[in-house]
Design an enzyme around this catalytic site. Structure first.
Site, PDB file in Angstrom:
ATOM      1  N   GLU A 152       0.711  -1.101   0.012  1.00  0.00           N
ATOM      2  CA  GLU A 152      -0.050  -0.157   0.000  1.00  0.00           C
ATOM      3  C   GLU A 152       1.011   1.116  -0.056  1.00  0.00           C
ATOM      4  O   GLU A 152       1.990   1.510  -0.089  1.00  0.00           O
ATOM      5  CB  GLU A 152      -0.858  -0.053   1.203  1.00  0.00           C
ATOM      6  CG  GLU A 152      -1.764  -1.254   1.152  1.00  0.00           C
ATOM      7  CD  GLU A 152      -2.885  -1.231   2.108  1.00  0.00           C
ATOM      8  OE1 GLU A 152      -2.912  -0.647   3.307  1.00  0.00           O
ATOM      9  OE2 GLU A 152      -3.828  -2.162   2.099  1.00  0.00           O
ATOM     10  N   GLU A 182      -1.545 -10.369  -6.074  1.00  0.00           N
ATOM     11  CA  GLU A 182      -1.578 -10.863  -7.451  1.00  0.00           C
ATOM     12  C   GLU A 182      -0.928 -10.366  -8.488  1.00  0.00           C
ATOM     13  O   GLU A 182      -0.069 -10.751  -9.310  1.00  0.00           O
ATOM     14  CB  GLU A 182      -3.148 -11.083  -8.051  1.00  0.00           C
ATOM     15  CG  GLU A 182      -3.989 -11.742  -6.983  1.00  0.00           C
ATOM     16  CD  GLU A 182      -4.658 -11.117  -5.807  1.00  0.00           C
ATOM     17  OE1 GLU A 182      -3.998 -10.113  -5.517  1.00  0.00           O
ATOM     18  OE2 GLU A 182      -6.041 -11.243  -5.640  1.00  0.00           O
TER      19      GLU A 182
HETATM   20  N1  THU Z   1      -5.879  -6.683  -2.291  1.00  0.00           N
HETATM   21  C1  THU Z   1      -5.015  -7.456  -2.728  1.00  0.00           C
HETATM   22  O1  THU Z   1      -3.885  -7.630  -2.734  1.00  0.00           O
HETATM   23  N2  THU Z   1      -5.535  -8.356  -3.555  1.00  0.00           N
HETATM   24  C2  THU Z   1      -6.952  -8.795  -3.670  1.00  0.00           C
HETATM   25  O2  THU Z   1      -7.578  -9.568  -4.357  1.00  0.00           O
HETATM   26  C3  THU Z   1      -7.876  -7.857  -2.986  1.00  0.00           C
HETATM   27  C4  THU Z   1      -7.239  -6.681  -2.383  1.00  0.00           C
HETATM   28  C5  THU Z   1      -5.220  -5.750  -1.472  1.00  0.00           C
HETATM   29  C6  THU Z   1      -5.542  -4.320  -1.899  1.00  0.00           C
HETATM   30  C7  THU Z   1      -5.233  -3.527  -0.491  1.00  0.00           C
HETATM   31  O3  THU Z   1      -4.059  -3.419  -0.034  1.00  0.00           O
HETATM   32  C8  THU Z   1      -6.038  -4.574   0.540  1.00  0.00           C
HETATM   33  O4  THU Z   1      -6.020  -5.745   0.003  1.00  0.00           O
HETATM   34  C9  THU Z   1      -7.422  -3.836   0.995  1.00  0.00           C
HETATM   35  O5  THU Z   1      -8.130  -3.996  -0.132  1.00  0.00           O
END
Ligand code: THU
Length: 137
Positions: free
Chosen positions: A47, A58
């Site tokens: 993030e 992913e």
């Molecule tokens: N996130 C992922 O890394 N993969 C997903 O398939 C769903 C969401 C992350 C984005 C963000 O850092 C956190 O999960 C919350 O949405």
């Protein structure tokens, strides 16, 4: 791939989730992408304080893998340890995964409980006519 092999890939995804940088959402995600040549590439969500710049686990795994010369993937496991129930890949990740995975490629995901979703790219990203066009190029 057997269910046991998918669980082993899932364990790698869970390990990858430990490296997640998710101070804002507090939602860690790990991914383990199996290349056709047998290599496994992992990723975690990273993030940013400028929220829109964060990247999912992913897509992190795909960027890592393609950078290392892998372009064909047969399966991906996704682990979301901060959720008891399975959380599937977001729409943007489905699009990016479909670029390098065939419609029958396995997608396996789960949270902190033993519940798993064992599905395919075709199910998660249907009616993708441009996919066939891209693979013909
Ligand atoms: N996130 C992922 O890394 N993969 C997903 O398939 C769903 C969401 C992350 C984005 C963000 O850092 C956190 O999960 C919350 O949405």
């Amino acid at each position: 791939m057997t269910r046991e092999e998918m669980e082993m890939l899932f364990n790698k995804a869970s390990e990858a989730a430990r490296a997640a940088y998710a101070p804002y959402s507090k939602f860690r995600v790990g991914a383990a992408l199996l290349a056709a040549d047998g290599r496994v590439f992992t990723g975690c969500n990273v993030e940013n304080r400028s929220f829109g710049l964060g990247i999912c686990a992913e897509r992190g795994a795909v960027m890592k893998a393609v950078s290392e010369g892998a372009r064909a993937f047969t399966a991906i496991a996704i682990s979301t340890p901060d959720s008891p129930t399975p959380v599937g890949p977001c729409g943007a990740c489905r699009q990016v995964l479909s670029e390098f995975m065939s419609s029958d490629a396995r997608v396996f995901f789960g949270g902190s409980s033993s519940e798993r979703v064992d599905t395919t790219i075709a199910i998660l990203y249907p009616y993708d006519s441009l996919h066939e066009l891209a693979s013909a190029l």
